[in-house]
Design a protein around this motif. Structure first.
Motif, mmCIF file in Angstrom:
data_model
loop_
_atom_site.group_PDB
_atom_site.id
_atom_site.type_symbol
_atom_site.label_atom_id
_atom_site.label_comp_id
_atom_site.label_asym_id
_atom_site.label_seq_id
_atom_site.Cartn_x
_atom_site.Cartn_y
_atom_site.Cartn_z
ATOM 1 N N GLU A 234 -17.367 -13.730 -49.453
ATOM 2 C CA GLU A 234 -16.207 -14.179 -48.679
ATOM 3 C C GLU A 234 -16.711 -14.993 -47.485
ATOM 4 O OE1 GLU A 234 -13.502 -15.612 -46.973
ATOM 5 O OE2 GLU A 234 -12.864 -14.569 -48.792
ATOM 6 N N PRO A 235 -16.756 -16.314 -47.634
ATOM 7 C CA PRO A 235 -17.399 -17.145 -46.600
ATOM 8 C C PRO A 235 -16.622 -17.264 -45.300
ATOM 9 C CG PRO A 235 -16.506 -18.512 -48.366
ATOM 10 C CD PRO A 235 -16.358 -17.085 -48.825
ATOM 11 N N GLY A 236 -15.319 -16.905 -45.286
ATOM 12 C CA GLY A 236 -14.554 -16.988 -44.054
ATOM 13 C C GLY A 236 -14.410 -18.410 -43.529
ATOM 14 N N LEU A 237 -14.009 -18.523 -42.268
ATOM 15 C CA LEU A 237 -13.847 -19.855 -41.659
ATOM 16 C C LEU A 237 -15.156 -20.628 -41.678
ATOM 17 C CD1 LEU A 237 -11.653 -19.359 -38.436
ATOM 18 C CD2 LEU A 237 -10.964 -20.369 -40.615
ATOM 19 N N ALA A 238 -16.281 -19.926 -41.452
ATOM 20 C CA ALA A 238 -17.574 -20.609 -41.399
ATOM 21 C C ALA A 238 -17.889 -21.306 -42.714
ATOM 22 C CB ALA A 238 -18.677 -19.622 -41.051
ATOM 23 N N GLY A 239 -17.359 -20.773 -43.831
ATOM 24 C CA GLY A 239 -17.614 -21.393 -45.127
ATOM 25 C C GLY A 239 -17.010 -22.773 -45.281
ATOM 26 N N LEU A 240 -16.040 -23.113 -44.424
ATOM 27 C CA LEU A 240 -15.389 -24.425 -44.518
ATOM 28 C C LEU A 240 -16.310 -25.568 -44.139
ATOM 29 C CD1 LEU A 240 -11.990 -23.487 -42.844
ATOM 30 C CD2 LEU A 240 -12.321 -23.977 -45.271
ATOM 31 N N ILE A 241 -17.366 -25.294 -43.367
ATOM 32 C CA ILE A 241 -18.158 -26.396 -42.817
ATOM 33 C C ILE A 241 -18.950 -27.141 -43.879
ATOM 34 C CG2 ILE A 241 -18.276 -25.200 -40.603
ATOM 35 C CD1 ILE A 241 -21.228 -24.666 -41.119
ATOM 36 N N SER A 242 -19.120 -26.534 -45.064
ATOM 37 C CA SER A 242 -19.841 -27.234 -46.128
ATOM 38 C C SER A 242 -18.906 -27.754 -47.218
ATOM 39 C CB SER A 242 -20.899 -26.314 -46.749
ATOM 40 O OG SER A 242 -20.290 -25.185 -47.343
ATOM 41 N N ASP A 243 -17.597 -27.742 -46.957
ATOM 42 C CA ASP A 243 -16.648 -28.296 -47.927
ATOM 43 C C ASP A 243 -16.892 -29.797 -48.117
ATOM 44 O OD1 ASP A 243 -15.449 -25.866 -48.248
ATOM 45 O OD2 ASP A 243 -13.421 -26.556 -47.770
ATOM 46 N N PRO A 244 -16.469 -30.344 -49.254
ATOM 47 C CA PRO A 244 -16.589 -31.803 -49.435
ATOM 48 C C PRO A 244 -15.869 -32.595 -48.340
ATOM 49 C CG PRO A 244 -16.119 -30.723 -51.526
ATOM 50 C CD PRO A 244 -15.972 -29.666 -50.475
ATOM 51 N N SER A 245 -14.734 -32.070 -47.874
ATOM 52 C CA SER A 245 -14.021 -32.681 -46.735
ATOM 53 C C SER A 245 -13.904 -31.623 -45.647
ATOM 54 C CB SER A 245 -12.638 -33.174 -47.158
ATOM 55 O OG SER A 245 -12.734 -34.178 -48.138
ATOM 56 N N PRO A 246 -14.975 -31.426 -44.882
ATOM 57 C CA PRO A 246 -15.003 -30.305 -43.935
ATOM 58 C C PRO A 246 -14.191 -30.592 -42.680
ATOM 59 C CG PRO A 246 -16.987 -31.599 -43.697
ATOM 60 C CD PRO A 246 -16.221 -32.201 -44.847
ATOM 61 N N PRO A 247 -13.813 -29.539 -41.963
ATOM 62 C CA PRO A 247 -13.287 -29.743 -40.614
ATOM 63 C C PRO A 247 -14.440 -30.110 -39.681
ATOM 64 C CG PRO A 247 -13.586 -27.414 -41.011
ATOM 65 C CD PRO A 247 -13.937 -28.112 -42.304
ATOM 66 N N TYR A 248 -14.110 -30.649 -38.521
ATOM 67 C CA TYR A 248 -15.111 -30.750 -37.465
ATOM 68 C C TYR A 248 -15.342 -29.333 -36.944
ATOM 69 C CZ TYR A 248 -14.324 -35.743 -37.663
ATOM 70 O OH TYR A 248 -14.229 -37.041 -38.106
ATOM 71 N N PHE A 249 -16.568 -29.032 -36.557
ATOM 72 C CA PHE A 249 -16.873 -27.670 -36.140
ATOM 73 C C PHE A 249 -17.800 -27.701 -34.932
ATOM 74 C CE2 PHE A 249 -19.788 -28.995 -39.453
ATOM 75 C CZ PHE A 249 -21.043 -28.650 -38.981
ATOM 76 N N SER A 250 -17.492 -26.847 -33.967
ATOM 77 C CA SER A 250 -18.298 -26.829 -32.747
ATOM 78 C C SER A 250 -19.284 -25.665 -32.776
ATOM 79 C CB SER A 250 -17.412 -26.750 -31.503
ATOM 80 O OG SER A 250 -16.676 -25.548 -31.446
ATOM 81 N N LEU A 251 -20.408 -25.872 -32.099
ATOM 82 C CA LEU A 251 -21.490 -24.901 -32.024
ATOM 83 C C LEU A 251 -21.951 -24.779 -30.576
ATOM 84 C CD1 LEU A 251 -23.743 -26.320 -34.915
ATOM 85 C CD2 LEU A 251 -22.199 -24.352 -35.115
ATOM 86 N N ILE A 252 -22.265 -23.553 -30.157
ATOM 87 C CA ILE A 252 -22.867 -23.337 -28.842
ATOM 88 C C ILE A 252 -24.368 -23.190 -29.064
ATOM 89 C CG2 ILE A 252 -22.874 -21.967 -26.727
ATOM 90 C CD1 ILE A 252 -20.137 -20.852 -27.584
ATOM 91 N N ALA A 253 -25.116 -24.251 -28.808
ATOM 92 C CA ALA A 253 -26.549 -24.286 -29.123
ATOM 93 C C ALA A 253 -27.368 -23.807 -27.928
ATOM 94 C CB ALA A 253 -26.965 -25.695 -29.540
ATOM 95 N N ASP A 254 -27.224 -22.520 -27.603
ATOM 96 C CA ASP A 254 -27.892 -21.995 -26.412
ATOM 97 C C ASP A 254 -28.901 -20.875 -26.706
ATOM 98 O OD1 ASP A 254 -26.152 -19.977 -27.109
ATOM 99 O OD2 ASP A 254 -25.192 -19.801 -25.144
#
Length: 389
Positions: A234-254
Motif C-alpha cells: 500500500e504505497p499511500g500518498l508517497a506512491g504517487l510520486i513515481s506515477d507516469p503523471s505525478p503530482p509535484y511533491f515537496s521534500l524537507i532536505a534537512d
C-alpha cells in the motif's frame, strides 16, 4: 541612466543544464532579448559565474523570531512580514509563500489579508499564503493543533478563511483528501478560486490520493512526513510520486525530517516534479539556545543548529534550515551538480504554481537571479536586475 543591463560571461541554469549565454534586463527589471540591444545598455561581466533564477520558497512558517500564525496587531505583524522578506534574499530566495498552519478561523481571517501577493523594496516578494489546515487528519497532525481541525463536509471554505482571502490571499492549500467532503473542496478551490491544492497531513491510501488528483490536487506537502509510510502493498500518498503523471511533491532536505537516501530516491522518481522546501519555523536565522514557547508550542524550545526540540525531550518541533542549504544537501545526497538541483527551487515551483513572471530565466519574466558557486553557495542575489546588499 542605462536603458538596460546586459550580464555577460555567465552560465545560466536552464532545465538542469548550464547554458553559456548573456542575460539582458531592462530598466523595469524584466528580461529582454539579447539583441538588438537598446541604446545606452551597460554591460556587467559576471566572470563565468553560474546564475540561477531566484529561489522560490513554497512553505515557510517564519524566521528571525516571527511566525506567520502569531498575530498581535497590524503594524507589528506587517513589520514582521517585511523583515522576513528582507532577510530571505541572503539564502537566494526572491519569492515565498508565507505558511499558516492550523489555527482558528478567527486567526486565519486576521492574518491572511496581510499575506496577499506584495512586493517590498530590495526584498523577496510575498507570493500569497500557503494555508496548511485546518482540513487535516488528526492522526497525522504533527505539530498542528487538533482542536482547531475541521471536517470539510461540515465547514465551508468561506466560513473558515473568508471569501476575500480565498480570492486574494491564498494561493496554495494543504488538506487531507480522504476526509469527508475533501474532494468537493478540492474541486471548488481549483476551479472557482484558482488555488493550488496540496495533499498532506493525511492518512490517505494510494487510491484516495488518486481521487484527490482527479479532483484537481497537483501537489503533495512534505512528502513522507505526516502521512502513511510507503509500504510495498500500500504505497499511500508517497506512491504517487513515481506515477507516469505525478503530482509535484515537496521534500524537507534537512537530514532531520528525511534520511538523505530517501531524498535521493524521491528526487530520482521525477526530476521535473521534485520541490525543496524548508518548512522552517520562527527560530530560523537566530543563534542556538533556549527560546520561550508560544500558543502553538507551550514549552521551552531548544535550538541546536537546524534542529528545534522541546527542551529536555527528543520531541521535534521543526527545522531552521535555509533553502540554499537544502539545495546543497540535494546536490550531495543525489550526487548531482548545482544546475540540476536548483530546478527544485525554481522551475519546478513555477510550473507547480502556474507562475509566468518568475522562476525561469526567460524573456518577459522578472530579472531575479542568484549568482552561485559550483558548490551551491549563494554569492549574490539580484532582484529586478538590482544587486541586493
Amino acid at each position: 541612466m542605462a536603458s538596460a543591463t546586459q550580464y555577460i560571461n555567465c552560465r545560466q541554469c536552464i532545465s538542469g543544464s548550464l547554458i553559456s549565454s548573456a542575460l539582458t534586463i531592462d530598466s523595469n527589471g524584466l528580461i529582454i532579448p539579447n539583441s538588438p540591444l537598446p541604446e545606452n545598455t551597460q554591460t556587467i561581466d559576471l566572470k563565468n559565474a553560474i546564475i540561477s533564477p531566484g529561489f522560490l520558497e513554497l512553505q515557510i512558517n517564519g524566521a528571525l523570531g516571527f511566525h506567520f500564525a502569531h498575530y498581535g496587531e497590524p503594524a507589528t505583524y506587517q513589520a514582521g512580514v517585511r523583515k522576513l522578506a528582507r532577510y530571505l534574499p541572503k539564502t537566494g530566495v526572491t519569492g515565498f509563500y508565507p505558511t499558516v498552519p492550523t489555527v482558528s478561523s478567527s486567526v486565519f481571517k486576521e492574518v491572511l489579508p496581510f499575506l496577499k501577493p506584495e512586493e517590498f523594496p530590495d526584498s523577496a516578494s510575498v507570493l500569497g499564503a500557503h494555508v496548511e489546515g485546518p482540513f487535516l487528519a488528526p492522526s497525522k497532525k504533527g505539530a498542528h493543533d487538533a482542536a482547531n481541525m475541521h471536517i470539510p463536509a461540515s465547514s465551508s471554505l468561506e466560513d473558515i478563511y473568508g471569501e476575500e482571502n480565498l480570492r486574494n490571499s491564498i494561493k496554495v492549500l494543504t488538506l487531507a483528501p480522504e476526509l469527508p467532503g475533501a474532494l468537493s473542496h478540492i474541486e471548488k478551490l481549483n476551479k472557482f478560486y484558482d488555488v493550488r491544492v496540496s495533499m498532506g497531513h493525511s492518512a490517505a491510501d494510494y487510491e484516495a490520493g488518486k481521487k484527490g488528483m482527479s479532483a484537481g490536487a497537483n501537489l503533495i506537502t512534505h512528502t513522507f512526513n505526516a502521512m502513511n509510510p510507503l509500504h510495498h502493498r500500500e504505497p499511500g500518498l508517497a506512491g504517487l510520486i513515481s506515477d507516469p503523471s505525478p503530482p509535484y511533491f515537496s521534500l524537507i532536505a534537512d537530514a532531520i525530517h528525511l534520511h538523505p537516501r530517501v531524498v535521493g530516491i524521491a528526487y530520482r522518481s521525477s526530476l521535473t516534479h521534485c520541490i525543496l522546501i524548508t518548512d522552517s519555523i520562527e527560530l530560523s536565522g537566530l543563534p542556538d539556545g533556549i527560546y520561550p514557547g508560544h500558543a502553538q508550542i507551550p514549552f521551552s524550545q531548544l535550538k541546536e543548529g537546524n534542529k528545534v526540540t522541546i527542551e529536555n525531550t527528543t520531541t521535534l518541533i521543526g527545522t531552521c534550515i535555509g533553502l540554499d542549504e537544502c539545495v546543497r544537501n540535494l546536490m550531495a545526497w543525489a550526487e548531482i551538480p548545482v544546475q540540476e538541483a536548483v530546478r527544485c527551487v525554481t522551475e519546478n515551483v513555477a510550473d507547480a504554481m502556474g507562475l509566468k513572471d518568475r522562476g525561469k530565466l526567460e524573456v518577459r519574466r522578472r530579472g531575479d537571479f542568484v549568482v552561485l558557486g559550483a558548490d551551491g553557495t549563494v554569492k549574490e542575489t539580484w532582484i529586478l536586475g538590482k544587486k541586493i546588499e
